[in-house]
Write a protein that holds these residues in place. Structure first.
Motif, PDB file in Angstrom:
ATOM      1  N   LYS A  68       1.949   7.074 -18.690  1.00  0.00           N
ATOM      2  CA  LYS A  68       0.512   7.317 -18.534  1.00  0.00           C
ATOM      3  C   LYS A  68       0.255   7.436 -17.043  1.00  0.00           C
ATOM      4  CE  LYS A  68      -1.478   5.101 -22.559  1.00  0.00           C
ATOM      5  NZ  LYS A  68      -2.004   3.802 -22.993  1.00  0.00           N
ATOM      6  N   SER A  70      -0.775   6.878 -13.352  1.00  0.00           N
ATOM      7  CA  SER A  70      -1.099   5.702 -12.552  1.00  0.00           C
ATOM      8  C   SER A  70      -2.436   5.960 -11.878  1.00  0.00           C
ATOM      9  CB  SER A  70      -0.002   5.466 -11.523  1.00  0.00           C
ATOM     10  OG  SER A  70       1.209   5.180 -12.181  1.00  0.00           O
ATOM     11  N   ILE A  71      -2.967   4.957 -11.173  1.00  0.00           N
ATOM     12  CA  ILE A  71      -4.326   5.146 -10.645  1.00  0.00           C
ATOM     13  C   ILE A  71      -4.359   5.724  -9.236  1.00  0.00           C
ATOM     14  CG2 ILE A  71      -5.310   3.347 -12.119  1.00  0.00           C
ATOM     15  CD1 ILE A  71      -5.304   1.486  -9.667  1.00  0.00           C
ATOM     16  N   VAL A  73      -2.591   5.713  -5.062  1.00  0.00           N
ATOM     17  CA  VAL A  73      -2.446   4.735  -3.988  1.00  0.00           C
ATOM     18  C   VAL A  73      -3.813   4.260  -3.478  1.00  0.00           C
ATOM     19  CG1 VAL A  73      -1.482   4.327  -1.697  1.00  0.00           C
ATOM     20  CG2 VAL A  73      -0.288   5.833  -3.291  1.00  0.00           C
ATOM     21  N   ALA A  76      -5.509   1.969  -5.878  1.00  0.00           N
ATOM     22  CA  ALA A  76      -4.727   0.732  -5.981  1.00  0.00           C
ATOM     23  C   ALA A  76      -5.037  -0.200  -4.821  1.00  0.00           C
ATOM     24  CB  ALA A  76      -3.234   1.059  -6.025  1.00  0.00           C
ATOM     25  N   GLN A  77      -5.408   0.391  -3.687  1.00  0.00           N
ATOM     26  CA  GLN A  77      -5.581  -0.427  -2.482  1.00  0.00           C
ATOM     27  C   GLN A  77      -7.027  -0.609  -2.070  1.00  0.00           C
ATOM     28  OE1 GLN A  77      -2.870   1.465   0.298  1.00  0.00           O
ATOM     29  NE2 GLN A  77      -1.269   0.050  -0.371  1.00  0.00           N
ATOM     30  N   ASP A  84      -1.339  -0.262   5.252  1.00  0.00           N
ATOM     31  CA  ASP A  84      -0.887   0.674   6.293  1.00  0.00           C
ATOM     32  C   ASP A  84      -0.989   2.098   5.775  1.00  0.00           C
ATOM     33  OD1 ASP A  84       1.199   1.067   4.579  1.00  0.00           O
ATOM     34  OD2 ASP A  84       2.735   0.170   5.862  1.00  0.00           O
ATOM     35  N   SER A  86      -0.076   3.140   2.805  1.00  0.00           N
ATOM     36  CA  SER A  86       0.637   3.221   1.544  1.00  0.00           C
ATOM     37  C   SER A  86       1.050   1.844   1.020  1.00  0.00           C
ATOM     38  CB  SER A  86       1.857   4.141   1.660  1.00  0.00           C
ATOM     39  OG  SER A  86       2.769   3.632   2.603  1.00  0.00           O
ATOM     40  N   CYS A  87       1.336   0.919   1.936  1.00  0.00           N
ATOM     41  CA  CYS A  87       1.723  -0.428   1.502  1.00  0.00           C
ATOM     42  C   CYS A  87       0.593  -1.427   1.750  1.00  0.00           C
ATOM     43  CB  CYS A  87       2.959  -0.910   2.260  1.00  0.00           C
ATOM     44  SG  CYS A  87       4.473  -0.161   1.683  1.00  0.00           S
ATOM     45  N   PHE A  88       0.577  -2.492   0.937  1.00  0.00           N
ATOM     46  CA  PHE A  88      -0.307  -3.617   1.215  1.00  0.00           C
ATOM     47  C   PHE A  88       0.297  -4.357   2.401  1.00  0.00           C
ATOM     48  CE2 PHE A  88      -0.716  -2.802  -3.307  1.00  0.00           C
ATOM     49  CZ  PHE A  88      -2.082  -2.868  -3.525  1.00  0.00           C
ATOM     50  N   LYS A  89      -0.570  -4.819   3.310  1.00  0.00           N
ATOM     51  CA  LYS A  89      -0.039  -5.612   4.421  1.00  0.00           C
ATOM     52  C   LYS A  89      -0.370  -7.083   4.187  1.00  0.00           C
ATOM     53  CE  LYS A  89       0.092  -3.930   8.784  1.00  0.00           C
ATOM     54  NZ  LYS A  89      -0.442  -3.175   9.968  1.00  0.00           N
ATOM     55  N   VAL A  90       0.633  -7.929   4.360  1.00  0.00           N
ATOM     56  CA  VAL A  90       0.440  -9.367   4.172  1.00  0.00           C
ATOM     57  C   VAL A  90       1.011 -10.088   5.396  1.00  0.00           C
ATOM     58  CG1 VAL A  90       0.570  -9.232   1.654  1.00  0.00           C
ATOM     59  CG2 VAL A  90       2.661  -9.615   2.978  1.00  0.00           C
TER      60      VAL A  90
END
Lengths: 95, 478
Positions: A68, A70-71, A73, A76-77, A84, A86-90
């Motif tokens: 199905k 996906s929602i 990037v 999603a964020q 950054d 594309s990625c979550f920053k932690v």
């Protein structure tokens, strides 16, 4: 006592909660009361009753292995405090 | 190895499944996509999103369980394994704890040093993978959740292995099986088949297990062996120095060839498992299990035996050919078309493998199909071409896709079996090499090869070597 202060402290640490000493005291009292209340269930005679993990009489809820959409990037964020692009920053995780 | 100590190894293998979608949502699980592009509320762990089990995952779990001699649980449940880490969006991993889908399995292994043995497998359970953390130099780490919720089978062995070699034998066996079943792509570097090793040592005769270390970051068979061997030495040194082995997780450092402690995870083992209320129990009835059992392919161990018993292959050849399903299937198709199994095996392991390797082609995509290869072997068998010419024919077919008969005809490669023609060539060569011929007659038998070689050369390989030999013998006597 159903639960000790040390146990509450340990569970708080597992849950990453930083409790102040007075909070710890309060929590210990509250959790002890809750566990004491739930302990009433032990008065029931459950002899011959199958243990169960679920209260709903249902089994085998499956989906087929079909992709199905996906929602994306961006969506999603959208709630992420920091990314950054594309990625979550932690905060830095060091192993 | 220190002979005072016995090594005890148990292995946990994470097998990433080849489903199209994730275990609890419909996101694609393709490798190497843009970070976080394959996510949805379920695998992002957004509040209120509910997981729904992918039926194919259950199918693959049953398949793997049966192929490794497990009992399939008629009823199993999912549990939450609670811990905090940034690659785990929900704060828990959905796994199985009590009532896993498969229990009480085993595999047969064999090593040179310790021989054959049965390795017990405690259980196989289904679970979701975590996301990926990318560590950079700055003050932050980056999280990619494409891998989050990817289906895994965790295969937990008993502590039955007694050397690094046994551990590798077990892993290779398991690896072969999941590849045969097609439930895993088997790629160790990409993490599709990941292994953690629990290693401890104890004095011989001691009943209790020693304290174990859990080794991680082992992404090749070679590293696994290195890591275990290093760890065994390290633990023995600790004990010999009067110390105690600490139960801990240790990371393998491939560059240094050592393992090092991952500190600060001692609390991490308090996972507070409880049944996941979001997922209903899984019930697998007898009919389901039997249907999957009926669909299992013949497994490598069975093929290995059958190739020896029914086809007369050596254990070595049977082992090479049965090790990969696609190779075994090619071989079996070939044997169906050409009745000399030994010759078939030689060609599959020799010429065919060489060409596949050189061209970096999978056997399933081989331009020389079993049909075309059988055509070559049949022409060798009826003496139309020699084994040497056959290799040329093979090359031609590889390039052109023509049949052996077409290539032999077009290139005029038919073996010369006409005695007169061969004798004529032979006479010419003897005439040109009179002194060598006299020496041969005088007993210098090494020169036989020279004459046969000359005839083969003069006939461009088309003379039948057996006939050349026979004629030569006749000349020597005459």
């Amino acid at each position: 006592m159903k639960i000790s202060r040390a146990e509450v402290e340990h569970v708080a640490r597992l849950a990453r909660l930083a409790l102040q000493p007075e909070e710890l005291d309060a929590m210990t009292g509250q959790m002890d009361a809750i566990l004491g209340y739930v302990d009433k269930l032990n008065e029931l005679d459950t002899e011959g009753i199958e243990p169960t993990a679920h209260a709903v009489p249902m089994e085998n809820a499956f989906r087929e292995d079909a992709v199905k959409p996906s929602i994306g990037v961006e969506r999603a964020q959208q709630n992420a405090p920091e990314t950054d692009g594309s990625c979550f920053k932690v905060p830095k995780v060091i192993e | 190895m220190d002979s005072r100590y016995e090594v005890v190894i148990g292995l946990e293998v994470h097998v990433q499944l080849t489903t199209k979608t994730k275990i609890f949502c419909g996101c694609s699980k393709d490798f190497g996509q843009e970070p976080n592009s394959q996510t949805c509320p379920v695998c992002l762990g957004l509040p209120g999103a509910l997981p729904v089990l992918n039926k194919q995952v259950v199918e693959y779990a049953i398949k793997t369980g049966l192929a490794t001699n497990h009992q399939i649980a008629p009823r199993s449940i999912f549990a939450r394994k609670n811990y905090f880490y940034p690659d785990l969006p929900k704060g828990y991993q959905i796994s199985q704890f009590e009532l896993p889908i498969c229990e009480h399995g085993w595999l047969n292994i064999e090593t040179e040093e310790l021989g054959k043995k049965k390795v017990g497998i405690t259980r196989i359970h289904m679970e979701e993978d975590a996301g990926k953390l990318i560590h950079s130099d700055g003050n932050s780490s980056a999280v990619d959740l494409n891998r989050a919720c990817t289906p895994l089978l965790e295969v937990v062995s008993e502590p039955d292995m007694r050397s690094a070699d046994e551990a590798i034998a077990y892993l290779k066996q398991l690896h072969q099986i999941v590849m045969y079943l097609g439930v895993c792509d088997g790629n160790l570097e990409e993490g599709s088949f990941r292994c953690d090793a629990n290693v401890s040592v104890r004095l011989w005769g001691q009943k209790e297990l020693g304290t174990r270390a859990e080794l991680k970051n082992l992404n090749s068979f070679r590293f696994i062996k290195q890591a275990i061997e290093y760890e065994v030495e390290r633990q023995i040194d600790v004990i010999d120095d009067g110390g105690k082995v600490v139960q801990e997780t240790r990371l393998f450092d491939a560059d240094a060839g050592t393992t090092r402690s991952m500190r600060g995870k001692e609390e991490a083992h308090d996972y507070r498992y409880f049944p996941d209320p979001d997922l209903v129990p899984l019930v697998v009835d007898h009919a389901w299990v039997e249907r999957v059992r009926a669909e299992l392919p013949e497994l490598p161990e069975a093929k290995l035996q059958r190739y020896q018993d029914e086809l007369g292959l050596t254990e070595y050849d049977a082992g090479v050919i049965s090790s990969e399903r696609a190779v075994a299937e090619y071989f079996e198709a070939l044997v169906g078309l050409h009745n000399n199994a030994k010759i078939c095996a030689n060609w599959v392991m020799g010429e065919l493998s060489r060409a596949l390797n050189e061209n970096d082609i999978a056997i399933a995509d081989c331009p020389v199909t079993p049909d075309l290869l059988a055509g070559i072997l049949n022409r060798i068998a009826d003496n139309t071409i020699s084994g040497k010419i056959a290799k040329k024919v093979f090359e031609e077919i590889w390039q052109s896709g023509k049949t052996a008969d077409q290539v032999i005809e077009e290139k005029g490669l038919k073996q010369v079996t006409d005695t007169g023609a061969i004798e004529a060539i032979l006479d010419e060569i003897i005439a040109a090499n009179q002194s060598q011929f006299e020496e041969l007659k005088g007993g210098k038998e090494k020169l036989m090869g020279f004459f046969v070689g000359q005839v083969m050369k003069a006939s461009k390989g088309k003379a039948n070597p057996g006939m050349v030999n026979q004629l030569m013998q006749k000349k020597l006597k005459g």
